[in-house]
Design a protein around this motif. Sequence first.
Motif, PDB file in Angstrom:
ATOM      1  N   ALA A 147       0.831  -1.212   0.000  1.00 33.47           N
ATOM      2  CA  ALA A 147       0.000   0.000   0.000  1.00 33.47           C
ATOM      3  C   ALA A 147       0.864   1.261   0.000  1.00 33.47           C
ATOM      4  O   ALA A 147       0.580   2.228  -0.720  1.00 33.47           O
ATOM      5  N   ILE A 148       1.933   1.259   0.812  1.00 31.31           N
ATOM      6  CA  ILE A 148       2.843   2.410   0.829  1.00 31.31           C
ATOM      7  C   ILE A 148       3.525   2.563  -0.528  1.00 31.31           C
ATOM      8  O   ILE A 148       3.608   3.665  -1.085  1.00 31.31           O
ATOM      9  N   SER A 149       4.014   1.454  -1.068  1.00 36.99           N
ATOM     10  CA  SER A 149       4.724   1.512  -2.348  1.00 36.99           C
ATOM     11  C   SER A 149       3.822   2.034  -3.450  1.00 36.99           C
ATOM     12  O   SER A 149       4.257   2.807  -4.317  1.00 36.99           O
ATOM     13  N   ASP A 150       2.563   1.610  -3.430  1.00 42.30           N
ATOM     14  CA  ASP A 150       1.609   2.079  -4.427  1.00 42.30           C
ATOM     15  C   ASP A 150       1.299   3.556  -4.232  1.00 42.30           C
ATOM     16  O   ASP A 150       1.017   4.279  -5.194  1.00 42.30           O
ATOM     17  N   MET A 151       1.369   4.013  -2.998  1.00 43.83           N
ATOM     18  CA  MET A 151       1.063   5.402  -2.665  1.00 43.83           C
ATOM     19  C   MET A 151       2.114   6.364  -3.217  1.00 43.83           C
ATOM     20  O   MET A 151       1.789   7.491  -3.607  1.00 43.83           O
ATOM     21  N   LEU A 152       3.348   5.932  -3.251  1.00 47.55           N
ATOM     22  CA  LEU A 152       4.426   6.826  -3.641  1.00 47.55           C
ATOM     23  C   LEU A 152       4.441   7.068  -5.147  1.00 47.55           C
ATOM     24  O   LEU A 152       4.056   6.206  -5.938  1.00 47.55           O
ATOM     25  N   HIS A 153       4.908   8.251  -5.532  1.00 50.93           N
ATOM     26  CA  HIS A 153       4.993   8.625  -6.937  1.00 50.93           C
ATOM     27  C   HIS A 153       5.918   7.673  -7.688  1.00 50.93           C
ATOM     28  O   HIS A 153       6.816   7.052  -7.111  1.00 50.93           O
ATOM     29  N   ASN A 154       5.715   7.531  -8.990  1.00 45.59           N
ATOM     30  CA  ASN A 154       6.507   6.611  -9.798  1.00 45.59           C
ATOM     31  C   ASN A 154       8.008   6.832  -9.645  1.00 45.59           C
ATOM     32  O   ASN A 154       8.801   5.887  -9.746  1.00 45.59           O
ATOM     33  N   ASN A 155       8.421   8.061  -9.427  1.00 44.74           N
ATOM     34  CA  ASN A 155       9.847   8.350  -9.290  1.00 44.74           C
ATOM     35  C   ASN A 155      10.371   8.095  -7.887  1.00 44.74           C
ATOM     36  O   ASN A 155      11.567   8.281  -7.635  1.00 44.74           O
ATOM     37  N   PRO A 158      10.161   2.439  -3.777  1.00 46.43           N
ATOM     38  CA  PRO A 158      11.335   1.813  -3.159  1.00 46.43           C
ATOM     39  C   PRO A 158      11.960   0.784  -4.098  1.00 46.43           C
ATOM     40  O   PRO A 158      11.269   0.180  -4.924  1.00 46.43           O
ATOM     41  N   SER A 159      13.260   0.607  -3.967  1.00 45.53           N
ATOM     42  CA  SER A 159      13.915  -0.444  -4.737  1.00 45.53           C
ATOM     43  C   SER A 159      13.455  -1.800  -4.215  1.00 45.53           C
ATOM     44  O   SER A 159      12.918  -1.918  -3.111  1.00 45.53           O
ATOM     45  N   GLY A 160      13.686  -2.836  -5.008  1.00 43.59           N
ATOM     46  CA  GLY A 160      13.332  -4.170  -4.552  1.00 43.59           C
ATOM     47  C   GLY A 160      14.054  -4.553  -3.283  1.00 43.59           C
ATOM     48  O   GLY A 160      13.472  -5.173  -2.389  1.00 43.59           O
ATOM     49  N   LEU A 161      15.321  -4.170  -3.162  1.00 44.50           N
ATOM     50  CA  LEU A 161      16.089  -4.491  -1.951  1.00 44.50           C
ATOM     51  C   LEU A 161      15.563  -3.729  -0.745  1.00 44.50           C
ATOM     52  O   LEU A 161      15.497  -4.270   0.364  1.00 44.50           O
ATOM     53  N   ASP A 162      15.199  -2.458  -0.938  1.00 45.66           N
ATOM     54  CA  ASP A 162      14.624  -1.695   0.176  1.00 45.66           C
ATOM     55  C   ASP A 162      13.298  -2.315   0.617  1.00 45.66           C
ATOM     56  O   ASP A 162      12.997  -2.375   1.809  1.00 45.66           O
ATOM     57  N   ASP A 488      15.415  -2.025  -9.621  1.00 49.20           N
ATOM     58  CA  ASP A 488      15.679  -0.648  -9.189  1.00 49.20           C
ATOM     59  C   ASP A 488      14.499  -0.082  -8.416  1.00 49.20           C
ATOM     60  O   ASP A 488      14.667   0.793  -7.565  1.00 49.20           O
ATOM     61  N   ASP A 489      13.291  -0.532  -8.742  1.00 54.99           N
ATOM     62  CA  ASP A 489      12.105  -0.175  -7.970  1.00 54.99           C
ATOM     63  C   ASP A 489      11.106  -1.319  -8.085  1.00 54.99           C
ATOM     64  O   ASP A 489      11.296  -2.244  -8.871  1.00 54.99           O
ATOM     65  N   CYS A 490      10.053  -1.265  -7.282  1.00 52.41           N
ATOM     66  CA  CYS A 490       9.112  -2.385  -7.211  1.00 52.41           C
ATOM     67  C   CYS A 490       7.940  -2.231  -8.174  1.00 52.41           C
ATOM     68  O   CYS A 490       6.927  -2.936  -8.041  1.00 52.41           O
ATOM     69  N   LYS A 491       8.060  -1.338  -9.157  1.00 53.68           N
ATOM     70  CA  LYS A 491       6.956  -1.141 -10.108  1.00 53.68           C
ATOM     71  C   LYS A 491       6.587  -2.404 -10.886  1.00 53.68           C
ATOM     72  O   LYS A 491       5.400  -2.629 -11.147  1.00 53.68           O
ATOM     73  N   PRO A 492       7.535  -3.261 -11.261  1.00 55.37           N
ATOM     74  CA  PRO A 492       7.123  -4.478 -11.986  1.00 55.37           C
ATOM     75  C   PRO A 492       6.182  -5.388 -11.186  1.00 55.37           C
ATOM     76  O   PRO A 492       5.353  -6.083 -11.775  1.00 55.37           O
ATOM     77  N   VAL A 493       6.314  -5.376  -9.871  1.00 60.21           N
ATOM     78  CA  VAL A 493       5.380  -6.151  -9.028  1.00 60.21           C
ATOM     79  C   VAL A 493       4.047  -5.449  -8.963  1.00 60.21           C
ATOM     80  O   VAL A 493       2.985  -6.050  -9.194  1.00 60.21           O
ATOM     81  N   LEU A 494       4.063  -4.151  -8.677  1.00 64.78           N
ATOM     82  CA  LEU A 494       2.828  -3.388  -8.537  1.00 64.78           C
ATOM     83  C   LEU A 494       2.031  -3.380  -9.844  1.00 64.78           C
ATOM     84  O   LEU A 494       0.798  -3.453  -9.825  1.00 64.78           O
ATOM     85  N   ALA A 495       2.733  -3.331 -10.979  1.00 65.84           N
ATOM     86  CA  ALA A 495       2.048  -3.232 -12.262  1.00 65.84           C
ATOM     87  C   ALA A 495       1.148  -4.440 -12.531  1.00 65.84           C
ATOM     88  O   ALA A 495       0.087  -4.300 -13.136  1.00 65.84           O
ATOM     89  N   GLN A 496       1.560  -5.608 -12.066  1.00 58.94           N
ATOM     90  CA  GLN A 496       0.762  -6.812 -12.301  1.00 58.94           C
ATOM     91  C   GLN A 496      -0.396  -6.953 -11.322  1.00 58.94           C
ATOM     92  O   GLN A 496      -1.267  -7.784 -11.514  1.00 58.94           O
ATOM     93  N   LEU A 497      -0.395  -6.145 -10.267  1.00 58.86           N
ATOM     94  CA  LEU A 497      -1.428  -6.247  -9.244  1.00 58.86           C
ATOM     95  C   LEU A 497      -2.482  -5.153  -9.361  1.00 58.86           C
ATOM     96  O   LEU A 497      -3.448  -5.148  -8.601  1.00 58.86           O
TER      97      LEU A 497
END
Length: 498
Positions: A147-155, A158-162, A488-497
Motif C-alpha cells: 500500500a505504501i509503495s503504491d502510494m508513492l509517486h513513480n519516481n 522503493p527499490s526491490g532491496l529496500d 531498481d524499484d518495485c513497479k514491476p510487481v505493482l504493475a501486475q497487481l
Amino acid sequence: INVCTQRSTRYVSAISAARGLHKSALDVAKRPAPEETVTSSFGRFIQSVQPRHLSPTVLQRSKRMVLDSIGVGLLGSTTDVFELALQHCQHMYAPDDVSFVYGRQGMKLSPTLAAFVNGVAAHSMDFDDTWHPATHPSGAVLPALLAISDMLHNNSKPSGLDFLTAFNVGIEIQGRLMRFSDEAHNIPKRFHPPSVVGTLGSAAACARLLSLDRSQCSNALAIAASLAGAPMANAATQSKPLHIGNASRLGLEAALLASRGLEASPLVLDAVPGVAGFSAFYEDYAPHPISSLEEDEHSFLIEMQDIAFKRFPAHLGMHWIADAAAVVHKTLVGLKGGSISPNLVQDILLRVPLSKYINRPFPETEHQARHSFQFNACTALLDGEVTVQSFQPEALLRPELHALLSRVRLEHPHDNPANFNIMYGEVEVTLVSGDVLRGRCDTFYGHWRNPLSQESLQKKFRSNAGAVLSNKRVERLIEAVEGLDHLDDCKPVLAQLQ
C-alpha cells in the motif's frame, strides 16, 4: 517526495520529512546518548537495518514468502468475507483512489484501507504462511508495504532491496517478540498472535520503508501496541481474517502517526514492574534487547528457521492429521479398491494435541471446517487429500463425510503437545472386518523442517493467482518477485497487481 496528485500528497506529506531525516554530526553530538532499553534497541534495529545485512538465504526465503502471500491474497479476494470487508470500506468511507486492491481491476482505496482489505484477503481462507512460535507473519506486513509503495509517486518507489529489507524487518520483529514468552510457543488460547505481534511487525516494516529515525521507530512500536490484540474466540468465524487486516492497517497507521511526531511509551517492550506494556499479552513475558547489527551478533531468525507454507487452506494443525489420514486412505484403496465407503469403517481414532478451538466434531461452515481435526481427517480418508475444493458447501454436506464424522473419537497423548514444532498426527481406523489401519505424520510436506520445493511453491501460486489474473500476469509476477532484489524499484510487481 514529488507526488502528482493532491490526494497522494496528503498521505506522503507526513513522511516526506522523515525520508530526509539526516541530522548533522554536530546535532547528534550535542545530545547525550539515551540509556539503552529493550524498546530503544528495537527502534535502533528497525532504523539501522540495511540491505547488506540480508544474507542470500534470508533474501530467498523472504521472496518465497512474498510470492506465496500474494497468491493466497489474490485467491482470498474471491471469498465472501473479503467482499464484505471491501463493501464496508467502499460504503463507509469517502472514495480515495491511491492503493490497489487484490483482484479488483481499476479499484483503489486509501493506503490504510487497502492494507486492511488485502490483509483480510491474505487470511480469508487460512491459507497464509505460518511460523514458530505460532503466528502468520507475512499477511500482516506485506499488504501494508504494498500500500505504501503504491502510494508513492513513480519516481519515488522503493527499490526491490529496500522493499525486502522492510519486509524482513517486519518479520524479524514478530519473531523476536514471540520468543520473549514460552507461552507463545504453543498453539494460542487467549490472543490470536498475528493481531498482537503482527501489528507491531507491520509498524516496524512501515517505519523502515518510510526511513523513520530511531525514536520514531520506537514510537511506532509503542503506538501499535495500543492498537493490537484480538481474542481467540473469533477463530473459525468470518471475523478471524479481520485480525490480519487490522494488523496490517493499524501497523501502517502507527508508523504514519509516529512520522507526524506522535509520542508513546519509551518502555513499551520493557518489563516494568506494576505497569503492563507489551507484557499484557503474555503472562510469562521476559524481554531482552536486540543486539546491534554492527557488532555482527545478530542473525535473522528466518535464516535459522524456515517458514511453513500450506498445501491446502486450513489451520496448520490440520496438515498433520490430513497427511496421516491420507496414508490410511491409500491403504484402504489398496485393500478394497475404488472409492472409500463409510460402511467399511467402524471406528476412527485421532491422536492429536489438546486444543479446544480446533476440536470441532461437526463443523457447519467453511471456517469451522478449516479448524476441525475431525473434518480434515475424514476428508482425507475419503478423498486421499484435502484441497481448496474440500471446503466448498457441496463438499461439506456430503452424506458419506457426515457418516465418517459420526464415528470419530479423539485422544490427546501426553507426548503430543499443542506445539507446531513437536506435535504429530495419528489416525487409527478400525474396519467392520476387525482390521486396524494406522497412519502417522510427524512432519508434513510444507513444514519448516520439510519445506515446499520451489516447483511446488510456484505450482501453488499459479493455482491461487490464476483464479484472478491472466496466465501472462501470473508468470510476470513470478519473474518480478524472484528478481525483486535486483529491481531498481518495485513497479514491476505493482504493475501486475493493479
